[in-house]
Design a protein around this motif. Structure first.
Motif: not given
Length: 537
Positions: A19, A22, A54, A360
């Motif tokens: 991740d 984002e 992500h 997002f």
């Protein structure tokens, strides 16, 4: 870190390496996304890197991961259960190498490392995430776990207490019953340390790089390590120690024995300069407005005046969900709570803050003229797992993003402050003693090794359960119920909305779904703040 000079253990620093996209303006605000972050990340020295979910939601993000991040960390980027679809051939190829075998420079410890992602199903169609239990049956993995090594290292965007790591642990132990195994986990956004057996442990640092996880292993005898005469005929005891370090310069200075003048390096200062220039170029400090008070995602009960979700439901959504063509039609506007990523703090709400709060690319779709007798039960269905969701292979815990439920399950109530603040041996010493006054609220962690893992003592924080989804009724009649309504929803939750409607007796499919707005929730929220919150902080 602060350990004895003659200590021959292995020290590891861990951050949740999945991740990487984002959640911050440096990545999200540029076009194309990540214009600066890929060059920033490649300046870091990382031994093992794996993928998070992500990186895979959007096909263009997965493509950049393959074309940029993998080459930047060639040899160290591991993708044990992740494939990329070659756009030229249409063939599935490994996103990166499946495992890495290396020997440490100073002690000659032979390490075999894997890099896994949990059994993720929300990935874009140019990637393939193979279930872990299927991956561990493949010949390359079975051959790898039969290698003669001193340590198996399993890094991944995987919850340490979940089924994926347990399956990997059992597979390795079926061939190597005594070889040390060290897991590094992520995704569920908590500090955690898990014990599988006396030589197999898992460490998870936390979330959003709030925490640096520090791990020390003593008792590994590397092939190239010289044996002290006193140790001949005996086996050194195997011990693992962990510490959760708050991510700030004060802690770095303390544990390295350096200060404001001696801690920075020329390389580090150059990277910091590049970050500053990138932030300036992207106008991340541009102020949309001034938040009048703190709004909490999980640290205030829902509903309440201090709840970010209550603010979104009562003030923002009724104002931003608007269509000239459907302005007089009663509307139910639904969004998942996971579309909000963090708290809002009183004061300046900058462009960077916007992406931290809601990073997002969520847009709104809708189904028009839905019978209200069916639509009014949607929220209850979305907020309660039931047989209909299980049967279809969908669970509302994935309405998140999917990690959200894990956060709430593990820290639903305030934990107790650590009692034993100093550990014996070469472990790190916490920054504060147990009788320190006026503790700042923060993490108070209890794991399989006890409650002494937090490097800085904090007053405990309460976390509250929040629903999977929230709903705003818009343009409803002043009395009575409407016959039909438009159901507007964030596109991410479309599969669950359709399923809930079908469960309610309606036969809607994706063919009935229309685009409500081309703007993202993030952009619409930023516009609302600019309109409604004054800029004088």
């Amino acid at each position: 870190m602060r350990k004895k000079a003659d200590d021959m253990g292995v020290d590891v620093l861990l951050i949740d390496t999945g991740d990487r996209i984002e959640g911050n303006g440096l990545y999200d605000a540029s076009d194309p996304k990540g214009e600066y972050t890929y060059d920033i990340f490649k300046e870091q020295s990382i031994d093992v890197l794996s993928t998070g979910n992500h990186e895979l939601y959007q096909s263009d993000a997965a493509q950049r991961e393959y074309e940029k991040t993998v080459p930047n960390f060639k040899g160290n980027y591991l993708a044990s259960n992740l494939d990329y679809i070659n756009p030229k051939t249409g063939q599935a190829i490994p996103m990166a190498q499946r495992f890495r075998k290396f020997t440490t420079k100073n002690q000659g410890i032979r390490v075999l490392a894997f890099g896994f992602l949990f059994d993720f199903t929300g990935n874009a169609n140019n990637t393939v995430v193979q279930p872990v239990e299927k991956t561990i049956e493949e010949k390359w993995f079975q051959d790898a776990i039969r290698e003669d090594v001193d340590l198996f290292l399993v890094a991944g965007h995987v919850t340490p207490r979940g089924p994926e790591y347990k399956a990997i642990y059992k597979a390795i132990r079926s061939q190597k019953w005594d070889t040390p195994i060290q897991f590094f986990g992520g995704h569920s956004h908590i500090r955690d340390f898990t014990k599988y057996d006396s030589k197999a442990y898992a460490l998870q640092s936390g979330r959003y790089m709030e925490t640096i996880g520090w791990l020390s292993i003593d008792g590994i005898k590397g092939k190239g390590k010289k044996t002290d005469a006193k140790e001949v005929g005996t086996e050194a005891s195997y011990t693992v120690q962990r510490r959760y370090i708050d991510n700030n310069l004060y802690g770095y200075h303390y544990h390295t024995g350096l200060n404001e003048s001696t801690f920075p390096t020329e390389h580090g200062k150059n990277v910091s300069t590049f970050i500053h220039q990138a932030r300036k170029s992207l106008k991340l400090d541009y102020n949309y407005g001034c938040a009048p008070k703190d709004l909490w995602l999980n640290r205030a009960p829902y509903p309440s005046n201090d709840s970010l979700l209550t603010w979104l439901e009562n003030e923002v959504m009724p104002d931003i969900i608007f269509s000239k063509e459907r302005k007089d039609v009663p509307t139910l506007a639904i969004t998942n709570s996971g579309a909000m990523r963090f708290d809002i703090f009183k004061g300046s709400f900058s462009r960077d803050t916007t992406y931290i709060i809601s990073p997002f690319v969520s847009k709104f779709n809708y189904i028009k003229d839905v019978p209200y007798k069916s639509a009014k039960g949607l929220l209850k269905l979305l907020n309660n797992n039931g047989p209909i969701f299980s049967t279809a292979g969908l669970h509302t815990s994935q309405l998140g993003p999917p990690e959200q439920l894990s956060i709430l399950t593990d820290i639903i109530a305030p934990a107790q402050p650590a009692k034993d603040v100093y550990t014996s041996g070469g472990a790190q010493a916490p920054l504060l003693s147990s009788d320190a006054p006026d503790l700042i609220p923060g993490y108070t962690t209890k794991d399989d090794s006890g409650d002494d893992g937090d490097d800085t003592l904090h007053a405990p924080i309460s976390f509250y359960q929040v629903p999977n989804c929230i709903q705003s009724p818009i343009s409803f009649p002043s009395s009575g119920e409407p016959e039909k309504v438009d159901v507007v929803f964030v596109d991410f939750i479309q599969p669950w909305v359709l399923l809930a409607l079908q469960f309610s007796g309606e036969g809607y499919t994706s063919d009935d779904v229309l685009v409500y707005s081309e703007e993202t929730l993030t952009d619409m929220m930023a516009a609302w703040i600019k309109k409604n919150w004054g800029q004088d902080c």
